[in-house]
Enzyme design. Structure first.
Site, PDB file in Angstrom:
ATOM      1  N   TYR A   1     -12.118  -3.599  11.365  1.00 57.12           N
ATOM      2  CA  TYR A   1     -12.179  -2.610  10.291  1.00 57.12           C
ATOM      3  C   TYR A   1     -11.711  -1.244  10.773  1.00 57.12           C
ATOM      4  O   TYR A   1     -11.004  -0.530  10.061  1.00 57.12           O
ATOM      5  CB  TYR A   1     -13.609  -2.525   9.738  1.00 57.12           C
ATOM      6  CG  TYR A   1     -13.687  -1.869   8.380  1.00 57.12           C
ATOM      7  CD1 TYR A   1     -13.605  -2.633   7.215  1.00 57.12           C
ATOM      8  CD2 TYR A   1     -13.823  -0.494   8.254  1.00 57.12           C
ATOM      9  CE1 TYR A   1     -13.662  -2.028   5.963  1.00 57.12           C
ATOM     10  CE2 TYR A   1     -13.880   0.114   7.007  1.00 57.12           C
ATOM     11  CZ  TYR A   1     -13.800  -0.658   5.864  1.00 57.12           C
ATOM     12  OH  TYR A   1     -13.845  -0.070   4.628  1.00 57.12           O
TER      13      TYR A   1
ATOM     14  N   TYR B   1     -20.073  -3.440   0.684  1.00 57.96           N
ATOM     15  CA  TYR B   1     -19.322  -4.660   0.371  1.00 57.96           C
ATOM     16  C   TYR B   1     -20.342  -5.741   0.016  1.00 57.96           C
ATOM     17  O   TYR B   1     -21.146  -6.123   0.867  1.00 57.96           O
ATOM     18  CB  TYR B   1     -18.499  -5.119   1.576  1.00 57.96           C
ATOM     19  CG  TYR B   1     -17.284  -4.254   1.879  1.00 57.96           C
ATOM     20  CD1 TYR B   1     -17.400  -3.062   2.590  1.00 57.96           C
ATOM     21  CD2 TYR B   1     -16.009  -4.645   1.452  1.00 57.96           C
ATOM     22  CE1 TYR B   1     -16.290  -2.285   2.863  1.00 57.96           C
ATOM     23  CE2 TYR B   1     -14.891  -3.869   1.735  1.00 57.96           C
ATOM     24  CZ  TYR B   1     -15.031  -2.693   2.434  1.00 57.96           C
ATOM     25  OH  TYR B   1     -13.930  -1.919   2.708  1.00 57.96           O
TER      26      TYR B   1
ATOM     27  N   HIS C   1     -16.951   8.176   8.273  1.00 53.38           N
ATOM     28  CA  HIS C   1     -17.936   7.118   8.053  1.00 53.38           C
ATOM     29  C   HIS C   1     -18.136   6.313   9.324  1.00 53.38           C
ATOM     30  O   HIS C   1     -17.179   5.779   9.882  1.00 53.38           O
ATOM     31  CB  HIS C   1     -17.489   6.191   6.912  1.00 53.38           C
ATOM     32  CG  HIS C   1     -17.769   6.760   5.553  1.00 53.38           C
ATOM     33  ND1 HIS C   1     -18.019   5.991   4.448  1.00 53.38           N
ATOM     34  CD2 HIS C   1     -17.858   8.043   5.138  1.00 53.38           C
ATOM     35  CE1 HIS C   1     -18.255   6.775   3.411  1.00 53.38           C
ATOM     36  NE2 HIS C   1     -18.146   8.026   3.790  1.00 53.38           N
TER      37      HIS C   1
ATOM     38  N   PRO D   1      -6.798  -6.022  -0.523  1.00 55.98           N
ATOM     39  CA  PRO D   1      -7.398  -4.721  -0.197  1.00 55.98           C
ATOM     40  C   PRO D   1      -8.759  -4.791   0.501  1.00 55.98           C
ATOM     41  O   PRO D   1      -9.255  -3.759   0.963  1.00 55.98           O
ATOM     42  CB  PRO D   1      -7.529  -4.035  -1.562  1.00 55.98           C
ATOM     43  CG  PRO D   1      -7.491  -5.126  -2.563  1.00 55.98           C
ATOM     44  CD  PRO D   1      -6.667  -6.222  -1.986  1.00 55.98           C
TER      45      PRO D   1
ATOM     46  N   LYS E   1      -6.563  -2.238   4.837  1.00 54.87           N
ATOM     47  CA  LYS E   1      -5.578  -2.173   5.909  1.00 54.87           C
ATOM     48  C   LYS E   1      -4.177  -1.721   5.487  1.00 54.87           C
ATOM     49  O   LYS E   1      -3.353  -1.355   6.337  1.00 54.87           O
ATOM     50  CB  LYS E   1      -5.434  -3.559   6.557  1.00 54.87           C
ATOM     51  CG  LYS E   1      -6.595  -3.943   7.440  1.00 54.87           C
ATOM     52  CD  LYS E   1      -6.455  -3.325   8.812  1.00 54.87           C
ATOM     53  CE  LYS E   1      -7.763  -3.243   9.550  1.00 54.87           C
ATOM     54  NZ  LYS E   1      -8.566  -2.037   9.251  1.00 54.87           N
TER      55      LYS E   1
END
Ligand code: RFL
Ligand code: PHB
Length: 388
Positions: A383, A199, A72, A291, A295
């Site tokens: 990220y 998100y 991704h 979450p 990580k």
């Protein structure tokens, strides 16, 4: 029973440590309280940082990951009915993440360990770590109703947040936050409605669209802490996901049969130090992140890579220098992940007592990420992962 490294727990941390040590020619024994079926099917993480993929590849544990993992190059942020894509390679100089479930990482590592590794004992519960600061620490464990002892040169607690290893550190200090909300997570037999993770920040609460494969979606809803998963019907879950993920364009959420439903509490937690004498902690045994930043598994991998390197260095040179800096080395990275996960969590979730001022600040933060390359790069770097 005797071994060089006694490992408590066969989650990702314990299994990968056993593999790294095996590759380095250091023997270990892994004790796991649950059965193999349980460890291989416990639904948890889904996102591997680039560094985690590289480690699994170098360890010879990425054959299926390379075939089935989904690369991704970004995520979508959704707020105020608008969509903004964060382009990872463009913002980080080429980094990306891979969608490959924790269950699959564990299955691959278990198969390798059983084929040519040291003992991996399921249904074997560690009861206590003894003499952690002496020259030969021991793990007392129970198997088939019988208590036995594993004598070790080192013990590593990879036994998760509820394990026993941490209790053997007498003078530790803990840092903690709990959040007034949890995640209701579902698995559904339906192709993901978007090709990247979404998100979403919404006045009704956070929502996340993720996936396990081209045919299986993983979705989450923010719910009040203490929620019982069965108090939500399948229709109610889909309707709430529809509301929180809605946009001004023609995007729609595809529904399918829900095959699993569970609630995960949200917590930030760090135990310092991560070492006492010859006992080391790794992964969730030492630290928990909420979450939102994806990580947890990646931090566990960072810990065991650092530890395997330190143990190998001591075997090769006789110098404990890297073992002595293990805790401090890991904690620097852990606190970066704690900060990142906290920021992402508080930007995207709606606290029960949030007021309109808070709401406007959240939207301003998200608009800043969408409008500033520096703010976008800050998110993308966090990220895709901090180096170790
Ligand atoms: P684990 O996976 O908890 O494994 C610990 C193992 O130790 C065993 N054990 C014992 N064995 C013997 N004797 C005892 N006394 C024992 N006590 C415990 C347990 O049975 C278990 O098998 O810890 P580990 O290896 O440190 O791995 C950590 C990760 O599992 C965790 O950080 C992640 O799952 C967190 N996480 C995520 N991490 C990511 O990097 N990316 C994600 O996308 C992501 N999503 C998530 C997540 C965690 C979630 N939940 C359920 C907490 C999503 C969710 C919903
Ligand atoms: C997941 O797919 O389970 C997942 C993905 C991203 C997160 C957390 C969980 O931030």
């Amino acid at each position: 029973m005797r071994t060089t490294v006694g490992i408590i727990g066969a989650g990702p941390a314990g299994l990968l440590l056993a593999r790294l040590l095996h590759n380095a020619g250091i023997d270990s024994v892994v004790l796991e309280s649950h059965d193999r079926e349980y460890v291989e099917h416990r639904q948890r993480a889904g996102i591997l940082e680039q560094g985690t993929v590289d480690v699994l590849r170098a360890a010879g544990a990425a054959e299926r990951l390379d075939r089935e993992g989904l690369r991704h190059d970004g995520i979508e942020l959704r707020y105020a009915r608008t969509r903004h894509r964060v382009d990872f390679p463009a913002l980080t100089g080429g980094r990306s993440v891979t969608v490959y479930a924790q269950t699959e990482v564990c299955k691959d590592l278990i198969a390798l360990q059983l084929a040519d590794g040291g003992p991996l004992l399921f249904d074997t519960e560690a009861l206590a770590v003894e003499d952690a600061d002496g020259p030969s620490p021991r793990v007392r464990f129970r198997r088939d109703g019988v208590e036995e002892t594993l004598e070790c040169a080192y013990v590593v607690g990879c036994d998760g947040f509820w394990g026993v290893a941490r209790r053997a550190i007498p003078d530790g200090r803990t840092f903690e936050r709990t959040y007034p909300y949890s995640w209701l997570g579902i698995l559904a037999d339906v192709p993901p409605s978007h090709d990247e993770l979404v998100y979403a920040r919404h006045d009704r609460g956070f929502a996340l669209l993720s996936m396990r494969s081209p045919a299986v979606s993983r979705l989450y809803l923010q719910v009040p802490a203490g929620t019982d998963a069965d108090s939500w019907t399948d229709d109610e879950i889909w309707a709430e996901l529809d509301r929180r993920l809605e946009t001004d364009d023609d995007w729609t959420l595809q529904r399918g049969p829900i095959t699993q439903k569970s609630v995960t509490p949200m917590r930030s937690y760090v135990h310092e130090p991560m070492r006492h004498g010859r006992l080391f902690l790794a992964g969730d045994a030492a630290h928990i992140v909420p979450p939102t930043g994806a990580k947890g598994l990646n931090l566990a991998v960072g810990d065991v890579v650092t530890l395997a390197r330190a143990l190998t260095h001591e075997r090769d040179t006789g110098s404990p220098a890297l073992l002595d800096t293990y805790s401090a080395d890991c904690l620097r990275r852990v606190w970066q992940a704690e900060r990142f996960s906290y920021d992402m969590t508080s930007t995207l979730h709606r606290a029960p007592d949030a007021d309109p001022f808070e709401d406007r600040l959240q939207l301003a933060r998200l608009e800043r990420i969408a409008g500033s390359r520096a703010a976008g790069a800050e998110l993308a770097e966090g990220y895709t992962g901090f180096p170790y």
